[in-house]
Design an enzyme around this catalytic site. Structure first.
Site, PDB file in Angstrom:
ATOM      1  N   ASP A 106      89.574  83.355  20.385  1.00  0.00           N
ATOM      2  CA  ASP A 106      90.697  84.267  20.157  1.00  0.00           C
ATOM      3  C   ASP A 106      91.053  84.466  18.697  1.00  0.00           C
ATOM      4  O   ASP A 106      92.221  84.585  18.360  1.00  0.00           O
ATOM      5  CB  ASP A 106      91.920  83.784  20.943  1.00  0.00           C
ATOM      6  CG  ASP A 106      92.390  82.401  20.486  1.00  0.00           C
ATOM      7  OD1 ASP A 106      91.663  81.739  19.720  1.00  0.00           O
ATOM      8  OD2 ASP A 106      93.494  81.999  20.887  1.00  0.00           O
ATOM      9  N   LYS A 157      99.604  70.575  16.925  1.00  0.00           N
ATOM     10  CA  LYS A 157     100.970  71.133  16.979  1.00  0.00           C
ATOM     11  C   LYS A 157     102.054  70.094  16.658  1.00  0.00           C
ATOM     12  O   LYS A 157     102.899  69.770  17.494  1.00  0.00           O
ATOM     13  CB  LYS A 157     101.214  71.772  18.340  1.00  0.00           C
ATOM     14  CG  LYS A 157     100.094  72.756  18.702  1.00  0.00           C
ATOM     15  CD  LYS A 157     100.464  73.851  19.632  1.00  0.00           C
ATOM     16  CE  LYS A 157      99.365  74.882  19.717  1.00  0.00           C
ATOM     17  NZ  LYS A 157      98.311  74.652  20.674  1.00  0.00           N
ATOM     18  N   ASP A 217      94.404  84.060  14.292  1.00  0.00           N
ATOM     19  CA  ASP A 217      94.407  83.863  15.744  1.00  0.00           C
ATOM     20  C   ASP A 217      95.200  85.044  16.304  1.00  0.00           C
ATOM     21  O   ASP A 217      96.337  85.271  15.905  1.00  0.00           O
ATOM     22  CB  ASP A 217      95.107  82.522  16.043  1.00  0.00           C
ATOM     23  CG  ASP A 217      95.390  82.292  17.519  1.00  0.00           C
ATOM     24  OD1 ASP A 217      95.790  83.235  18.220  1.00  0.00           O
ATOM     25  OD2 ASP A 217      95.230  81.150  17.984  1.00  0.00           O
TER      26      ASP A 217
HETATM   27  N1  GDD Z   1      87.008  77.579  29.285  1.00  0.00           N
HETATM   28  C1  GDD Z   1      88.217  77.173  28.907  1.00  0.00           C
HETATM   29  N2  GDD Z   1      88.878  76.266  29.675  1.00  0.00           N
HETATM   30  N3  GDD Z   1      88.761  77.694  27.787  1.00  0.00           N
HETATM   31  C2  GDD Z   1      89.986  77.266  27.426  1.00  0.00           C
HETATM   32  C3  GDD Z   1      90.719  76.317  28.166  1.00  0.00           C
HETATM   33  C4  GDD Z   1      90.118  75.792  29.370  1.00  0.00           C
HETATM   34  O1  GDD Z   1      90.685  74.967  30.098  1.00  0.00           O
HETATM   35  N4  GDD Z   1      91.915  76.119  27.540  1.00  0.00           N
HETATM   36  C5  GDD Z   1      91.914  76.902  26.453  1.00  0.00           C
HETATM   37  N5  GDD Z   1      90.745  77.610  26.371  1.00  0.00           N
HETATM   38  C6  GDD Z   1      90.344  78.548  25.322  1.00  0.00           C
HETATM   39  C7  GDD Z   1      91.302  79.706  25.118  1.00  0.00           C
HETATM   40  O2  GDD Z   1      90.868  80.841  25.865  1.00  0.00           O
HETATM   41  C8  GDD Z   1      91.204  79.967  23.624  1.00  0.00           C
HETATM   42  O3  GDD Z   1      90.138  80.838  23.302  1.00  0.00           O
HETATM   43  C9  GDD Z   1      90.870  78.607  23.041  1.00  0.00           C
HETATM   44  O4  GDD Z   1      90.363  77.809  24.114  1.00  0.00           O
HETATM   45  C10 GDD Z   1      92.082  77.913  22.400  1.00  0.00           C
HETATM   46  O5  GDD Z   1      93.165  77.899  23.308  1.00  0.00           O
HETATM   47  P1  GDD Z   1      94.608  78.458  22.895  1.00  0.00           P
HETATM   48  O6  GDD Z   1      95.474  78.277  24.090  1.00  0.00           O
HETATM   49  O7  GDD Z   1      94.514  79.773  22.272  1.00  0.00           O
HETATM   50  O8  GDD Z   1      95.028  77.344  21.843  1.00  0.00           O
HETATM   51  P2  GDD Z   1      95.979  77.478  20.588  1.00  0.00           P
HETATM   52  O9  GDD Z   1      95.782  78.753  19.882  1.00  0.00           O
HETATM   53  O10 GDD Z   1      97.369  77.140  21.027  1.00  0.00           O
HETATM   54  O11 GDD Z   1      95.471  76.261  19.669  1.00  0.00           O
HETATM   55  C11 GDD Z   1      94.082  76.101  19.378  1.00  0.00           C
HETATM   56  O12 GDD Z   1      93.665  77.038  18.401  1.00  0.00           O
HETATM   57  C12 GDD Z   1      94.290  76.898  17.105  1.00  0.00           C
HETATM   58  C13 GDD Z   1      93.692  77.960  16.208  1.00  0.00           C
HETATM   59  O13 GDD Z   1      93.959  79.204  16.709  1.00  0.00           O
HETATM   60  C14 GDD Z   1      93.846  74.664  18.885  1.00  0.00           C
HETATM   61  O14 GDD Z   1      92.456  74.481  18.795  1.00  0.00           O
HETATM   62  C15 GDD Z   1      94.513  74.435  17.522  1.00  0.00           C
HETATM   63  O15 GDD Z   1      94.153  73.151  17.026  1.00  0.00           O
HETATM   64  C16 GDD Z   1      94.033  75.499  16.534  1.00  0.00           C
HETATM   65  O16 GDD Z   1      94.681  75.324  15.279  1.00  0.00           O
HETATM   66 MG    MG Z   2      94.818  80.522  20.261  1.00  0.00          MG
END
Ligand code: GDD
Ligand code: MG
Length: 370
Positions: A106, A157, A217
């Site tokens: 994303d 976070k 993001d």
């Molecule tokens: N297949 C699969 N299964 N994908 C998953 C799952 C799961 O259970 N959970 C999350 N994802 C995918 C989401 O679709 C997304 O592309 C990615 O993993 C990260 O999940 P987000 O829910 O968007 O996390 P975030 O944005 O709160 O935090 C993550 O991204 C940040 C950077 O954008 C973390 O990795 C943070 O450490 C990071 O800084």
């Molecule tokens: Mg994200």
């Protein structure tokens, strides 16, 4: 080299735009986010993308198929229950045969993966995490490095009072296959809260590759609008097929623009659109396929998805409009408002201040004066 792309999340923060679409398929300047990610990966010679999917897998599989039409081999790994970021990669283990990239699905970036791979190999790392500086780190994974670039701490976070660095996890990793042994099969397990902290406390070589590249993001409406401003405004200079011109005006095949209409770039109008009478578009703006924009309307700093029917004297400014939306005459949608797919917004409404209209809603004429 292969890349595993995590695209199984629900995209809740981007609702209502993600009510009917996986987050990985939302258009970024009229092209699905994931297609842009694949274009970027191909620049670095990545020949196979393994998609780790759970929520809403079908639109992704149907669009990309085996990847042949996109010049990259695609395989899919499906989860019955959410396995978390690391559990999802473990679930795709059969497709992984060596060192590989792992990507959150994303974000948009022009980080140099070739340089990151060299850094990873030079350090003999088991994991290298791509890092970027941001102003507000507490909503991300925050990383502390030593002077050699080795990761001392990874806190997902954190509360503001435990933020000690402005470097955050960009969601780009290079992992060695032995990391997969640390992940239990079929269980919910994440890189951010389980794998990285365990490796770091064991003193394993986890490195952070710091980059000042463009990175965003796109998981919230504000950042989704921002990425359009940035791409159209030419901020992404590398690894993008988009022309970085501030006066950039792109009009797709089969679109018609009335001679009295005014188009001010940067903007991208997709195929089969019609811009009628004295309509105006003032970039940065992206308009999807098959939209009709009526006489006297103004679209400015906004994103409109495909098949919108926009009446006369409508004003759209700093807003996001989903697919197949009808906006009747004299309505104003401004101030970060988001309208979901298939809505009908009757004439004379004023939608402002980040209001979100859920999918399939009809708002009668003159009912909202926000
Ligand atoms: N297949 C699969 N299964 N994908 C998953 C799952 C799961 O259970 N959970 C999350 N994802 C995918 C989401 O679709 C997304 O592309 C990615 O993993 C990260 O999940 P987000 O829910 O968007 O996390 P975030 O944005 O709160 O935090 C993550 O991204 C940040 C950077 O954008 C973390 O990795 C943070 O450490 C990071 O800084
Ligand atoms: Mg994200």
């Amino acid at each position: 080299m292969k890349a595993v792309i995590l695209a199984g999340g629900e995209g809740t923060r981007l609702r209502p735009l993600t009510c009917n679409h996986p987050k990985a398929m939302v258009p970024i300047v009229n092209k699905p986010l994931l297609e842009r990610t694949l274009d970027y990966l191909k620049e670095f010679g990545v020949g196979e993308a393994v998609m780790a999917l759970r929520h809403f897998p079908d639109p992704i599989r149907q669009y990309f198929g085996d990847g042949a039409a996109f010049g990259i081999k695609m395989s899919y790994s499906l989860e019955a229950t959410p396995l978390g970021t690391a559990g999802a990669v473990k679930n795709a283990e059969q497709h992984i045969d060596g060192e590989c990239f792992v990507f959150n699905g994303d974000f948009i970036t022009d980080l140099d993966l070739g340089e990151m791979l060299r850094f990873h190999r030079e350090n003999g790392a088991v994991v290298t995490i791509g890092l970027v500086p941001v102003e507000n780190p507490s909503t991300y994974g925050v990383v502390d490095l030593d002077s050699q670039g080795k990761v001392k701490a990874f806190i997902e976070k954190p509360d503001w009072d435990s933020v000690t660095s402005n470097l955050i996890n960009a969601g780009i990793y290079i992992i060695e296959p032995k990391v997969l042994k640390l992940i239990p099969p079929g269980e919910h397990f994440t890189f951010e809260r389980d794998v990285f902290p365990a490796l770091i406390s064991a003193g394993s070589p986890v490195y952070g590759f710091t980059s000042r590249a463009y990175w965003i993001d796109v998981g919230t409406p504000e950042r989704y609008l921002q990425v359009h401003h940035d791409i159209l405004g030419g901020k992404l200079r590398r690894y993008t097929t988009h022309e970085p011109l501030s006066e950039f005006v792109s009009v797709g095949e089969g679109s018609t623009v009335s001679p009295e209409a005014r188009l001010t770039g940067p903007l991208a109008l997709d195929k089969r659109c019609s811009v009628e009478g004295k309509a105006q578009i003032v970039g940065p703006v992206a308009v999807g396929e098959g939209c009709r924009i009526g006489d006297g309307s103004l679209i400015e700093s906004s994103v409109v998805w495909r098949d919108a029917r926009i009446g006369k004297r409508v004003v759209l400014k700093n807003c996001l409009i989903g697919e197949n939306v009808t906006i009747e005459d004299d309505t104003w949608i401004t101030g970060g408002a988001v309208v979901g797919d298939n809505c009908v917004i009757g004439s004379g409404n004023r939608l402002d201040r980040g209001i979100k209209v859920w999918t399939d809603k009809t708002i009668d004429s003159g009912t909202i004066w926000f």
